[in-house]
Scaffold this active site. Structure first.
Site, PDB file in Angstrom:
ATOM      1  N   THR A  51      37.356  44.594  33.533  1.00  0.00           N
ATOM      2  CA  THR A  51      37.590  44.021  32.101  1.00  0.00           C
ATOM      3  C   THR A  51      36.270  44.209  31.193  1.00  0.00           C
ATOM      4  O   THR A  51      36.181  44.687  30.190  1.00  0.00           O
ATOM      5  CB  THR A  51      37.728  42.455  32.071  1.00  0.00           C
ATOM      6  OG1 THR A  51      38.906  42.423  32.921  1.00  0.00           O
ATOM      7  CG2 THR A  51      37.947  41.878  30.638  1.00  0.00           C
ATOM      8  N   ASN A 133      48.970  49.846  35.282  1.00  0.00           N
ATOM      9  CA  ASN A 133      49.067  48.816  36.416  1.00  0.00           C
ATOM     10  C   ASN A 133      50.286  48.169  36.461  1.00  0.00           C
ATOM     11  O   ASN A 133      50.856  47.628  37.552  1.00  0.00           O
ATOM     12  CB  ASN A 133      48.051  47.613  36.245  1.00  0.00           C
ATOM     13  CG  ASN A 133      48.005  47.276  34.713  1.00  0.00           C
ATOM     14  OD1 ASN A 133      47.971  47.946  33.799  1.00  0.00           O
ATOM     15  ND2 ASN A 133      48.375  45.992  34.339  1.00  0.00           N
ATOM     16  N   SER A 181      37.031  49.379  38.634  1.00  0.00           N
ATOM     17  CA  SER A 181      36.593  47.799  39.368  1.00  0.00           C
ATOM     18  C   SER A 181      36.734  48.079  40.873  1.00  0.00           C
ATOM     19  O   SER A 181      37.779  48.433  41.437  1.00  0.00           O
ATOM     20  CB  SER A 181      37.597  46.978  38.398  1.00  0.00           C
ATOM     21  OG  SER A 181      37.717  45.782  39.183  1.00  0.00           O
ATOM     22  N   GLY A 182      35.716  47.100  41.222  1.00  0.00           N
ATOM     23  CA  GLY A 182      35.803  47.457  42.708  1.00  0.00           C
ATOM     24  C   GLY A 182      36.874  46.669  43.628  1.00  0.00           C
ATOM     25  O   GLY A 182      37.342  47.306  44.498  1.00  0.00           O
ATOM     26  N   HIS A 183      37.356  45.589  43.204  1.00  0.00           N
ATOM     27  CA  HIS A 183      38.251  44.933  43.980  1.00  0.00           C
ATOM     28  C   HIS A 183      39.844  45.694  44.094  1.00  0.00           C
ATOM     29  O   HIS A 183      40.723  45.199  44.910  1.00  0.00           O
ATOM     30  CB  HIS A 183      38.490  43.441  43.469  1.00  0.00           C
ATOM     31  CG  HIS A 183      39.363  42.962  42.213  1.00  0.00           C
ATOM     32  ND1 HIS A 183      40.473  42.813  41.978  1.00  0.00           N
ATOM     33  CD2 HIS A 183      38.728  43.265  41.083  1.00  0.00           C
ATOM     34  CE1 HIS A 183      40.820  42.778  40.572  1.00  0.00           C
ATOM     35  NE2 HIS A 183      39.814  42.914  40.238  1.00  0.00           N
ATOM     36  N   THR A 219      20.373  40.740  35.568  1.00  0.00           N
ATOM     37  CA  THR A 219      20.069  41.109  36.942  1.00  0.00           C
ATOM     38  C   THR A 219      21.148  41.631  37.909  1.00  0.00           C
ATOM     39  O   THR A 219      22.346  41.008  37.568  1.00  0.00           O
ATOM     40  CB  THR A 219      19.203  39.704  37.562  1.00  0.00           C
ATOM     41  OG1 THR A 219      18.043  39.528  37.039  1.00  0.00           O
ATOM     42  CG2 THR A 219      19.023  40.188  39.004  1.00  0.00           C
ATOM     43  N   CYS A 307      46.841  39.241  35.439  1.00  0.00           N
ATOM     44  CA  CYS A 307      46.114  38.813  34.595  1.00  0.00           C
ATOM     45  C   CYS A 307      47.032  37.950  33.741  1.00  0.00           C
ATOM     46  O   CYS A 307      46.648  37.195  32.816  1.00  0.00           O
ATOM     47  CB  CYS A 307      45.058  39.576  33.629  1.00  0.00           C
ATOM     48  SG  CYS A 307      44.210  40.608  34.709  1.00  0.00           S
TER      49      CYS A 307
HETATM   50  C1  LIG Z   1      42.863  44.960  37.263  1.00  0.00           C
HETATM   51  C2  LIG Z   1      42.835  45.885  36.060  1.00  0.00           C
HETATM   52  C3  LIG Z   1      41.929  45.696  35.136  1.00  0.00           C
HETATM   53  C4  LIG Z   1      40.787  44.816  34.954  1.00  0.00           C
HETATM   54  O1  LIG Z   1      39.919  44.617  36.064  1.00  0.00           O
HETATM   55  P1  LIG Z   1      39.414  43.372  36.637  1.00  0.00           P
HETATM   56  O2  LIG Z   1      38.021  43.957  37.507  1.00  0.00           O
HETATM   57  O3  LIG Z   1      40.224  42.638  37.401  1.00  0.00           O
HETATM   58  O4  LIG Z   1      38.639  42.689  35.349  1.00  0.00           O
HETATM   59  C5  LIG Z   1      41.818  46.591  33.953  1.00  0.00           C
HETATM   60  N1  LIG Z   1      42.537  47.573  33.833  1.00  0.00           N
HETATM   61  C6  LIG Z   1      43.695  47.944  34.778  1.00  0.00           C
HETATM   62  C7  LIG Z   1      44.371  49.086  34.925  1.00  0.00           C
HETATM   63  C8  LIG Z   1      43.678  46.918  35.901  1.00  0.00           C
HETATM   64  O5  LIG Z   1      44.535  47.246  36.948  1.00  0.00           O
END
Ligand SMILES: *Cc1c(COP(=O)(O)O)cnc(C)c1O
Length: 367
Positions: A51, A133, A181-183, A219, A307
C-alpha cells in the site's frame, strides 16, 4: 533474520561500528533485490507494505510531474487494488488532478490501443495492475509500458500479486515504477519495496532524515529487509517449477468447480491469469457466509480484496466488469500456495458443492 533482532541491533543510519554492520546487510539486501528485479540498488526504496509503495509511486510521481511540466492527468483502471484506486480518487478529489479510467475488457485487461488513445501530453502517470488480486487476470504489461516509454509518461504497475507468479524483470517489462509487498511471497508482513527507475524523481511523502535517497525518511526495518531478500530469492529460484505446479493445480481446481457446481462462473481470464489464483461467482449465495462455512471446514478463502473483509458493498472490480450485484455478492477467491497439493484440491472439491447447496437452500427459504 534472527541475528538482526538481537545480536546486530545497530541503526544502519548510525556511523558507529554497530550501525555499520546493519548498514552493510541493508546494502547487500538492496543489491540482491535489485539484481532479481533487474534494476540498480539505488532504484530500490524500502517501504512498509505494498500500500505504501503504491502511494509513493502515485502521489510522489504526480506531484513531481506537475511541478516539472504541469502534468495533471492520471490514467488508471477501475480494477485496481484499493491502494491504487482510492489513492487516485483522493488525488483527484483533494489535489485537483484529473482522473481517467482506462477501459478494460470483460476479463479486466487493458488493451494497448486504448492506452495509446487515452494518453495525453499532460498525463502525469499511468498505473495498471499487473496480476489482479480479485480476479487473477494478468495485464499485458510490456505492451502498455512500451507505449508510455514512447510518449515520455511514467508507467507504474502494482506487481504485488505477480512476484513469484509472473516475470518481474523491470528492464524486460520496461517499467518505470513497480510495487511489491513481502507478505505476498512469504516474507514478513510489514515490509515492501518500490522500484523507481533512475530519472523518475518522485517527491517524498514521508519527510525527515535522508534515508532511502531522501525518498522515504525513517529508520529501516532491518530484519524484515533481510527477510525480503531471502523470500525473493526463494521465489525467484523456484519460479519455473512453482508456476508449473500451481498452473496444473489451478486448472484442475477451476475445471472441477465449474463441473461440480451448477450456476458457477469463472471470473477473470481463463488462461492469462496468475498461476496460483482461481476466482468464481456462485449464484444465490452470500460470499461472507460461504467464506465462514469454508473457514469452519478448514479452508482459508476470500472474496474481494482481504482489505475489504466485512465490507458489505459489492466488489468494485466485479461491478466494473459488468457483473450485477446478485452475481458479484456470491464471489469466491481461492489462492494456492506452496503447501497446496492435488489432495488439498480434492478435499476442497469434496467440501465446496455441499456447502453451496446448503447455503442456496437457506437463501431460497429466507425472505
Ligand atoms: C495485497 C495487495 C496490496 C497491498 O499490499 P499490502 O502489503 O497488504 O499493503 C496492493 N496491491 C495488490 C494487488 C495486493 O494484492
Amino acid at each position: 533474520m534472527m541475528p538482526y533482532f538481537s545480536e546486530h541491533f545497530g541503526n544502519p543510519a548510525s556511523t558507529h561500528q554497530w550501525g555499520q554492520i546493519t548498514d552493510h546487510v541493508v546494502m547487500s539486501s538492496r543489491q540482491g533485490i535489485a539484481k532479481i528485479l533487474g534494476g540498480a540498488p539505488n532504484e530500490v526504496v524500502f517501504t512498509s507494505c505494498g500500500t505504501e509503495s503504491n502511494n509513493l509511486a502515485l502521489r510522489g510521481t504526480v506531484f513531481a510531474e506537475r511541478a516539472r511540466r504541469g502534468a495533471n492527468h492520471i490514467l488508471t483502471t477501475a480494477v485496481e487494488h484499493p491502494a491504487v484506486l482510492r489513492t487516485a480518487i483522493a488525488l483527484a478529489k483533494h489535489h485537483d488532478f484529473e482522473l481517467e479510467m482506462l477501459p478494460v475488457d470483460p476479463f479486466g485487461r487493458v488493451a494497448p490501443k486504448d492506452l495509446a488513445h487515452a494518453l495525453r501530453p499532460s498525463t502525469a502517470i499511468v498505473s495498471v495492475i499487473y496480476g489482479n488480486n480479485e480476479i487473477g487476470t494478468i495485464n499485458p504489461i510490456s505492451d502498455l509500458s512500451a507505449i508510455c516509454r514512447d510518449r515520455g509518461v511514467p508507467f507504474h504497475t502494482d506487481a504485488v500479486q505477480a512476484v513469484g507468479q509472473a516475470p518481474i524483470n523491470v528492464l524486460e517489462l520496461g517499467i518505470d515504477l513497480m510495487s511489491i509487498s513481502g507478505h505476498k511471497f512469504y516474507a514478513p508482513k510489514g515490509i515492501g519495496a518500490l522500484y523507481i527507475r533512475e530519472g523518475i524523481d518522485p517527491v517524498p511523502l514521508q519527510t525527515g532524515g535522508s534515508h532511502e535517497n531522501g525518498l522515504r525518511a525513517g529508520t529501516l526495518n532491518v530484519p524484515s529487509i533481510v527477510g525480503l531478500l531471502d523470500a525473493l530469492k526463494l521465489a525467484a529460484g523456484s519460479y519455473e517449477a512453482h508456476v508449473k505446479k500451481m498452473t496444473s493445480l489451478r486448472d484442475r481446481l477451476i475445471h472441477l468447480v465449474l463441473e461440480h457446481i451448477p450456476e458457477s462462473r469463472l471470473t477473470g481470464h481463463p488462461t492469462q491469469r496468475l498461476p496460483n489464483h482461481a476466482s468464481f461467482t456462485f449464484k444465490g449465495i452470500e460470499s461472507n457466509q460461504l467464506i465462514a462455512a469454508l473457514d469452519l471446514a478448514g479452508f482459508a478463502c476470500s472474496s474481494g480484496s482481504a482489505c475489504k473483509t466485512g465490507d458489505p458493498e459489492p466488489s468494485q472490480v466485479l461491478t466494473a466488469l459488468g457483473y450485477d450485484s446478485e452475481e458479484s455478492s456470491g464471489s469466491l477467491r481461492i489462492t494456492l500456495g506452496r503447501t497446496s497439493t492435488p489432495d488439498s484440491i480434492d478435499d476442497f472439491i469434496e467440501t465446496l458443492p455441499d456447502l453451496i447447496a446448503k447455503l442456496r437452500a437457506v437463501e431460497a427459504i429466507s425472505p
